[in-house]
Design an enzyme around this catalytic site. Structure first.
Site, PDB file in Angstrom:
ATOM      1  N   HIS A 235       1.648   9.872  10.759  1.00 41.62           N
ATOM      2  CA  HIS A 235       2.159   8.996   9.704  1.00 41.62           C
ATOM      3  C   HIS A 235       2.901   7.853  10.370  1.00 41.62           C
ATOM      4  CE1 HIS A 235       4.312   7.589   6.181  1.00 41.62           C
ATOM      5  NE2 HIS A 235       3.650   8.426   5.424  1.00 41.62           N
ATOM      6  N   ARG A 255       6.720   1.116   1.437  1.00 39.28           N
ATOM      7  CA  ARG A 255       5.797  -0.021   1.570  1.00 39.28           C
ATOM      8  C   ARG A 255       5.116  -0.319   0.231  1.00 39.28           C
ATOM      9  NH1 ARG A 255       2.238   2.269   5.715  1.00 39.28           N
ATOM     10  NH2 ARG A 255       3.503   4.155   5.493  1.00 39.28           N
TER      11      ARG A 255
END
Lengths: 606, 251
Positions: A235, A255
């Site tokens: 990740h 994000r």
């Protein structure tokens, strides 16, 4: 050795999202169900899933649908996915989410009262049903609370160490309960493995202590095949500071809500490298990216929302080329949205409450004012037990697998949000087909000699050792393995680094056999860690052997010595299996031709 | 590099505190120190933990006498010039070292009437809900079931009324069900009788230790008490009861 025998029609190993969903389904089918979990109920790694659950409800953008979700998943997985699983997953996820709501789960809402959906990497449209950034907790608590009223027996803090067979077929499992150290033998018509991932094979990981590849190893030892083991997802955003929290997940939701990645020069480096496959769908300026995160349907997604494998590699590049943050990561900034939104602080706290809390408590950072420091962390195993797409049964009759420990759905790289929908869709299918199998195949005889052999192995760490030293203890050995995997089979690998890791794994396996632990069998984590080592070493070897075999870079698998995609590898999965002599063998398995209808969907939507 | 002494409970009820010295670094939490001690000095030290990020609620213990999550207790919040005591929760039977038997909590949960939704209200078979109605319950659904509120509650901790009082965690759970925008059940009689909401005398200790900062007392327990009072002491129903000659149950 004395033990207690417990009988169930269906035994489910693991009580995360997949295990609980399987248990609910099997119980609804009217068979007796037992669930075994290593921790307390409700603590499984699913609670850590933050961003949301992918399902094409089309509540926020009506252009979404199962076909788009299918095409996104296939492209994200570099087309190595089991296409039938990807199809079932995309088709069935919306129904599974609505069902969860009917059991009490609460999601954030749209203005007209429907389930709200957010943006995530690799998804064409906002697709993630979510509740702030604690979707996994909402999901596991809902399944837990629904399940306990359905007559499911939960055996908490129990570890399974061996599956039992009669001829080819599964008959049960040998386990110990952690609290008192007593041995248990489960007799069952069918077994569902739902044990989660393998992240604890690595040093820097978002995974909890439990993710030691137990299901992978139990299945492998029982003769099942593993697939896609070389594809380990790193990740892109884990915490990097302080050292003690290194690896803890920072949700992609940051994000999705407009957070941007910057290097030490203040440059938004994700604009520098946009893969050709995604050029048409990616914004070429910050303003357009911002509009996308705020729901502008005409805008294209910001490059921060490219697939995880790509974002992780870009971060590694920035750090390697000397443009990293002070503690070896890059900057992830959500505070900047104050320039855009008048109520930014309250907005961030409402949309990302866990992140706000986590950084304030653990790093003394106020994310509404300061950027976070983030870097890649071992997160997810795309690989797993090879199963039949419709039924989730492995090659061993009566042995099923669902969730992260099963392979196939995600191909070379998993899209965010697809794991929670995976748990529900295939957890349900596993429960359904395991209960049907158990009905048709009543519990068989238990192999007493196999039980004796298993309990003998379990007790070995307490044996007196004459002469030879007893090595450094289970925790240190686990730590050494984690360093070996992080260094040799990490984000970027090469034949040389992988081979060195394999040599080390062999040496560690010999030392693990000699591990001795102090104390007795009552709640003894040292003993438990020693017993977990076999599982960690097995999955570590499987990952390394598959990674060595795949001489190309694709999805999450990056080979420094083979930096490009190789078309010759584009139509094959790798399968790992235990040979009759005990050796681990890797072979190529061609991907069956995709039906015309699905191929057209990929062409139209991809 | 600084060193701190950790005074950790070892053994069962008849056990004792033992001192361990551990090196400490910037940003460390109590759980880091406990795990380091476990790896280097006490391999069989019993401790529960899973996520190490304050999300699973497994590593509950008492640090310097206060119920805390070990993974969220930073050492720079504590005076390290004297020993830091780490001991198991007191409201539950001790298994060993820092591990307690919390199974009672799971039994309580099973006894509480589950979610029962009203029929779907939209044509597609789903429901419509307002975010504001969802937000009200979200606070309660943040609960990670660490059971620290159960540990600190004097009704359980000191008076051991586990058979008559479900404790703050499950009052929060009942509040989440009662205030759920879709739930159609009525749990007020159960609250008053089997669940013992009246035993809570609002000392707010539970709210004080909640790592999720849930306003347990103000937002969950007090509204539940008001609802129970409405049904039990409503003048109209009292009149009905008088007419019918049925005595009112006393707390």
């Amino acid at each position: 050795m004395s033990y207690e025998t417990i009988e169930h029609d269906v035994l489910i190993i693991g009580a995360g999202g997949a295990g609980l969903r399987a248990a609910i389904e099997a119980s609804a089918a009217g068979v007796s169900v037992g669930v075994v979990c290593k921790s307390l109920l409700g603590k499984a790694h699913t609670v850590m899933a933050e961003g949301g659950i992918a399902a094409s409800l089309a509540n926020v953008d009506e252009r979404d649908g199962w076909r788009v979700h299918f095409a996104d998943t296939m492209r994200g997985g570099a087309y190595l996915n089991n296409w039938r699983m990807a199809e079932l997953h995309a088709r069935e996820a919306p129904e599974r989410v609505h069902e969860l709501e009917s059991w009490g789960a609460l999601f954030d809402r749209t203005a007209d009262g429907r389930i709200l959906q957010r943006n995530f990497g690799g998804h064409a449209y906002p697709r993630l049903a979510h509740v702030g950034d604690r979707t996994g907790l909402e999901m596991i608590r809902t399944l837990q609370d629904h399940g306990i009223h359905r007559g499911i027996d939960v055996h908490m803090e129990v570890s399974v160490v061996r599956l039992l067979k009669d001829g080819g077929r599964i008959t049960g499992a040998v386990a110990y309960e952690r609290e008192r150290g007593r041995f248990l033998v489960f007799r069952a018509g069918a077994v569902v493995l739902a044990t989660g991932g393998t992240g604890r094979a690595y040093l820097i990981t978002s995974n909890s202590w439990e993710c030691t590849g137990d299901g992978h190893t139990l299945a492998y030892d029982a003769g099942a095949e593993l697939t896609d083991m070389e594809f380990v997802q790193f990740h892109p955003t884990g915490m990097v500071w302080p050292p003690s929290v290194r690896g803890i997940l920072v949700t992609e939701g940051v994000r999705g809500e407009g957070g941007v990645l910057k290097n030490s020069e203040g440059r938004r480096f994700m604009f520098d490298d946009i893969p050709p496959l995604y050029t048409d769908q990616t914004a070429d300026n910050p303003e357009e990216g911002w509009r996308y995160t705020q729901g502008d349907r005409e805008a294209r997604r910001p490059p921060e929302l490219l697939t995880r494998d790509h974002v992780a590699r870009c971060i590694v590049r920035e750090v390697r080329e000397g443009r990293g943050s002070p503690h070896g990561g890059v900057f992830l900034d959500i505070a900047w949205i104050g320039e855009k939104l008048p109520q930014a602080e309250a907005h961030i706290k409402r949309k990302l409450p866990s992140m706000y809390h986590q950084f304030r408590q653990l790093a003394n950072i106020d994310i509404t004012r300061q950027p976070m420091e983030v870097g890649p962390t071992t997160h997810y195993s795309m690989g797993g037990i090879r199963v039949h797409a419709e039924t989730q049964m492995s090659g061993v009759p009566g042995l099923f697998a669902a969730g992260e420990c099963a392979g196939g759905l995600h191909g070379a790289n998993r899209l965010g949000g697809n794991s929670l929908s995976d748990l529900l869709v295939f957890g349900k299918r596993a429960g359904e087909h395991a209960s049907a199998f158990a009905r048709e195949n009543p519990a068989a005889a238990i192999d007493e000699s196999a039980v004796r052999e298993a309990t003998g192995t379990m007790l070995a760490p307490f044996d007196e050792v004459s002469g030879a030293a007893t090595d450094v203890g289970p925790y240190r050995l686990q730590g050494e393995l984690q360093e070996v995997m992080q260094g040799g089979v990490g984000i970027v690998r090469s034949a040389e680094s992988i081979q060195a890791a394999l040599d080390e794994i062999g040496a560690l396996r010999e030392r693990a056999a000699r591990i001795r632990v102090p104390g007795n069998r009552e709640y003894n984590p040292g003993w438990h860690t020693a017993l977990d080592l076999h599982n960690l070493l097995t999955v570590a070897e499987a990952i390394a052997r598959a990674a060595l075999e795949r001489t190309e870079s694709r999805g999450a698998h990056t080979r420094a010595d083979h930096p490009d995609k190789d078309a010759a590898w584009g139509d094959a999965n790798l399968v790992v299996k235990k040979a009759p002599d005990g050796d681990m063998i890797v072979s190529r398995s061609p991907i069956p031709d995709i039906p015309e209808g699905l191929r057209r969907i990929i062409e139209e939507m991809g | 590099m600084a060193t701190a002494t950790f005074r950790i409970w070892r053994g069962d009820e008849a056990g004792e505190f033992r001192d361990y010295d551990a090196e400490i670094h910037e940003g460390m939490v109590v759980l880091d120190a406990v795990r380091r001690i476990q790896a280097d000095q006490a391999q069989d030290l019993g401790v529960r933990w899973n996520c190490k990020a304050g999300k699973c609620g497994s590593c509950s213990a008492e640090v310097n006498g206060t119920p805390r999550l070990m993974c969220m207790t930073r050492l720079n919040e504590l005076p390290i010039d004297r020993p830091i005591t780490v001991e198991p929760m007191k409201s539950f039977p001790l298994v060993r070292d820092l591990v307690t038997d919390v199974s009672w909590n799971y039994e309580v949960k099973r006894r509480i009437a589950p979610f029962r939704p009203r029929p779907p209200d939209a044509a597609d078979g789903t429901w419509r809900m307002n975010q504001s109605d969802v937000d009200r319950v979200m606070e309660f659904r943040k609960c990670i079931e660490c059971f620290l509120c159960q540990d600190v509650c004097h009704v359980l901790r000191d008076h051991r009324l586990h058979d008559r009082f479900i404790g703050p965690r499950f009052l929060v759970h009942v509040a989440a069900l009662e205030m759920h925008p879709l739930d159609a059940d009525d749990r007020r009689e159960e609250l008053r009788k089997a669940q013992g909401v009246g035993y809570c005398n609002i000392t707010k200790c539970c709210t004080g230790v909640c790592p999720e900062e849930i306003q347990i007392t103000d937002n969950a327990i007090i509204p539940l008490k008001e609802r129970v009072a409405d049904v039990a002491y409503d003048p109209l129903s009292k009149l009905v009861q008088l007419v019918r000659g049925r005595p009112r149950a006393k707390e």
